[in-house]
Design an enzyme around this catalytic site. Structure first.
Site, mmCIF file in Angstrom:
data_model
loop_
_atom_site.group_PDB
_atom_site.id
_atom_site.type_symbol
_atom_site.label_atom_id
_atom_site.label_comp_id
_atom_site.label_asym_id
_atom_site.label_seq_id
_atom_site.Cartn_x
_atom_site.Cartn_y
_atom_site.Cartn_z
ATOM 1 N N ASN A 68 0.855 -1.142 0.104
ATOM 2 C CA ASN A 68 -0.010 -0.192 -0.145
ATOM 3 C C ASN A 68 0.795 1.084 -0.131
ATOM 4 O O ASN A 68 0.385 2.267 -0.478
ATOM 5 C CB ASN A 68 -1.103 -0.090 1.141
ATOM 6 C CG ASN A 68 -1.685 1.364 1.510
ATOM 7 O OD1 ASN A 68 -2.523 1.851 0.793
ATOM 8 N ND2 ASN A 68 -1.122 2.162 2.172
ATOM 9 N N TYR A 138 3.885 8.830 -11.919
ATOM 10 C CA TYR A 138 2.969 8.347 -10.769
ATOM 11 C C TYR A 138 2.096 7.379 -11.654
ATOM 12 O O TYR A 138 1.809 5.985 -11.264
ATOM 13 C CB TYR A 138 2.172 9.155 -10.132
ATOM 14 C CG TYR A 138 1.148 8.767 -9.085
ATOM 15 C CD1 TYR A 138 1.387 8.151 -7.796
ATOM 16 C CD2 TYR A 138 -0.207 8.556 -9.417
ATOM 17 C CE1 TYR A 138 0.535 7.807 -7.040
ATOM 18 C CE2 TYR A 138 -1.288 7.881 -8.582
ATOM 19 C CZ TYR A 138 -0.759 7.532 -7.217
ATOM 20 O OH TYR A 138 -1.847 7.155 -6.643
ATOM 21 N N LYS A 142 1.734 2.995 -11.181
ATOM 22 C CA LYS A 142 0.652 2.202 -11.095
ATOM 23 C C LYS A 142 0.195 1.460 -12.094
ATOM 24 O O LYS A 142 -0.344 0.187 -11.899
ATOM 25 C CB LYS A 142 -0.281 3.355 -10.542
ATOM 26 C CG LYS A 142 -0.280 3.816 -9.314
ATOM 27 C CD LYS A 142 0.159 3.171 -8.226
ATOM 28 C CE LYS A 142 0.236 4.044 -6.814
ATOM 29 N NZ LYS A 142 0.312 2.927 -5.492
ATOM 30 N N THR A 173 -7.621 11.178 1.902
ATOM 31 C CA THR A 173 -6.494 10.986 2.780
ATOM 32 C C THR A 173 -5.509 12.399 2.517
ATOM 33 O O THR A 173 -5.822 13.143 1.727
ATOM 34 C CB THR A 173 -5.505 9.799 2.367
ATOM 35 O OG1 THR A 173 -5.099 10.169 1.064
ATOM 36 C CG2 THR A 173 -6.249 8.628 2.237
HETATM 37 P P1 NAD Z 1 -0.844 8.688 2.493
HETATM 38 O O1 NAD Z 1 0.354 9.737 2.127
HETATM 39 O O2 NAD Z 1 -1.769 8.921 3.468
HETATM 40 O O3 NAD Z 1 0.134 7.497 3.267
HETATM 41 C C1 NAD Z 1 0.988 6.773 2.606
HETATM 42 C C2 NAD Z 1 1.903 5.678 3.264
HETATM 43 O O4 NAD Z 1 3.001 5.336 2.607
HETATM 44 C C3 NAD Z 1 2.320 6.194 4.621
HETATM 45 O O5 NAD Z 1 2.173 5.365 5.829
HETATM 46 C C4 NAD Z 1 3.872 6.562 4.460
HETATM 47 O O6 NAD Z 1 4.585 6.263 5.503
HETATM 48 C C5 NAD Z 1 4.190 5.441 3.332
HETATM 49 N N1 NAD Z 1 5.530 6.041 2.592
HETATM 50 C C6 NAD Z 1 5.377 6.898 1.920
HETATM 51 N N2 NAD Z 1 6.737 6.958 1.340
HETATM 52 C C7 NAD Z 1 7.470 5.963 1.731
HETATM 53 C C8 NAD Z 1 8.801 5.611 1.820
HETATM 54 N N3 NAD Z 1 9.658 6.169 1.297
HETATM 55 N N4 NAD Z 1 8.990 4.478 2.557
HETATM 56 C C9 NAD Z 1 8.192 3.519 3.431
HETATM 57 N N5 NAD Z 1 6.906 3.905 3.290
HETATM 58 C C10 NAD Z 1 6.515 5.265 2.607
HETATM 59 O O7 NAD Z 1 -1.292 8.138 1.132
HETATM 60 P P2 NAD Z 1 -2.661 7.191 0.882
HETATM 61 O O8 NAD Z 1 -3.282 8.228 0.068
HETATM 62 O O9 NAD Z 1 -3.218 6.547 2.173
HETATM 63 O O10 NAD Z 1 -2.379 6.047 -0.180
HETATM 64 C C11 NAD Z 1 -2.136 4.813 -0.150
HETATM 65 C C12 NAD Z 1 -1.883 4.178 -1.596
HETATM 66 O O11 NAD Z 1 -2.942 4.207 -2.054
HETATM 67 C C13 NAD Z 1 -0.668 4.650 -2.324
HETATM 68 O O12 NAD Z 1 -0.027 3.628 -2.917
HETATM 69 C C14 NAD Z 1 -1.419 5.547 -3.086
HETATM 70 O O13 NAD Z 1 -0.533 5.769 -4.538
HETATM 71 C C15 NAD Z 1 -2.739 4.674 -3.300
HETATM 72 N N6 NAD Z 1 -3.784 5.703 -3.785
HETATM 73 C C16 NAD Z 1 -4.206 6.778 -3.144
HETATM 74 C C17 NAD Z 1 -5.014 7.659 -3.737
HETATM 75 C C18 NAD Z 1 -5.751 8.857 -2.893
HETATM 76 O O14 NAD Z 1 -6.509 9.653 -3.429
HETATM 77 N N7 NAD Z 1 -5.647 8.966 -1.504
HETATM 78 C C19 NAD Z 1 -5.784 7.309 -5.023
HETATM 79 C C20 NAD Z 1 -5.308 6.146 -5.591
HETATM 80 C C21 NAD Z 1 -4.235 5.434 -5.131
#
Ligand code: NAD
Length: 232
Positions: A68, A138, A142, A173
């Site tokens: 994730n 990005y 993905k 988020t």
């Molecule tokens: P977020 O930024 O709230 O959390 C990201 C998490 O990844 C955190 O726990 C952080 O510690 C960890 N992380 C980031 N960089 C890191 C690194 N260098 N090493 C280790 N851990 C690292 O993000 P989110 O919105 O909860 O997204 C979670 C996943 O869902 C991601 O892969 C994101 O691409 C995907 N996603 C999110 C959205 C959205 O709109 N929020 C949409 C599509 C996909």
């Protein structure tokens, strides 16, 4: 999987979708969460270190891997070449390579144990729809994750190894909040027929279903969670 509660490693669970996944799994699995302070996945050796730590903490057995952790960082098309390369390399390393390294270790672990296992990769709507002019990398990371998931599903199903992907659209988020603020939330919401962005719990429910309950024949499936903002 045995009848015991499954042991699950969830990356990037300190906040957002990952934290919601931890909450949804609570009581149903023995879970190890992770954040960048535990193992930095921008370091090419980070995923290996994380896997070793997780194996120790989970008594030598991991049944499900949920990739994730991810970053959504812009790099402008007119950025200097060095910055452009650095932006691409960092996003690819964290979002794709580290996930691939963990999938690899999971598959080797299940082979060694002579059992199957499950992988759930949190990809993005961007894999199919593309993203902003500053986020090609990005979207590419993905899309790579989706291709990787399907390859694992096809290549290792006969060994009982199942792989799924989840493609969230905007999810409320920290990552989405920044973006909504920067681009004008109203315009973005108008693009979502459901009229709102997804809740992290909705994404977590799908990930938990795939991790614990989805039938084996679903392997290779990609689940969209985007309020019909991209229907394919
Ligand atoms: P977020 O930024 O709230 O959390 C990201 C998490 O990844 C955190 O726990 C952080 O510690 C960890 N992380 C980031 N960089 C890191 C690194 N260098 N090493 C280790 N851990 C690292 O993000 P989110 O919105 O909860 O997204 C979670 C996943 O869902 C991601 O892969 C994101 O691409 C995907 N996603 C999110 C959205 C959205 O709109 N929020 C949409 C599509 C996909």
């Amino acid at each position: 999987m045995t009848n015991e509660r499954p042991h699950i490693l969830v990356t990037g669970s300190t906040r957002g979708i990952g934290a919601a996944i931890l909450e949804t799994l609570d009581g149903r699995a023995v879970v190890m969460g992770h954040g960048s302070a535990d193992a930095d996945l921008s370091d090419p050796a980070g995923a290996e270190r994380l896997w070793e730590t997780a194996l120790q903490r989970l008594d030598g057995r991991i049944d499900v891997l949920i990739n994730n952790a991810g970053v959504f960082e812009p790099v402008a098309v007119d950025a200097p070449l060095d910055d452009w390369h650095a932006g691409w390399a960092r996003t690819m390393q964290i979002n794709l390579q580290a996930s691939a390294d963990l999938c690899r270790r999971a598959i080797l672990h299940w082979r060694e144990r002579g059992c199957g296992g499950r992988i759930v990769n949190i990809a993005s709507r961007a894999a199919y729809r593309g993203d902003s002019p500053a986020h090609w990398h990005y979207a590419a990371s993905k899309a790579g994750m989706v291709g990787m998931t399907k390859s694992i599903a096809r290549g290792f199903a006969a060994e009982g190894i199942l792989a799924f992907a989840v493609c969230p659209g905007f999810t409320m988020t920290g990552m989405a909040e920044d973006y909504l603020a920067s681009r004008g939330g109203d315009k973005l919401l108008a693009d979502i027929p459901l009229g709102r962005v997804a809740d992290p719990a909705e994404v977590a429910n799908a990930a938990t279903y795939l991790a614990l309950d989805a039938p084996a024949s679903m392997t290779g499936a990609v689940i969209d969670i985007n309020g019909a903002s991209f229907v394919r």
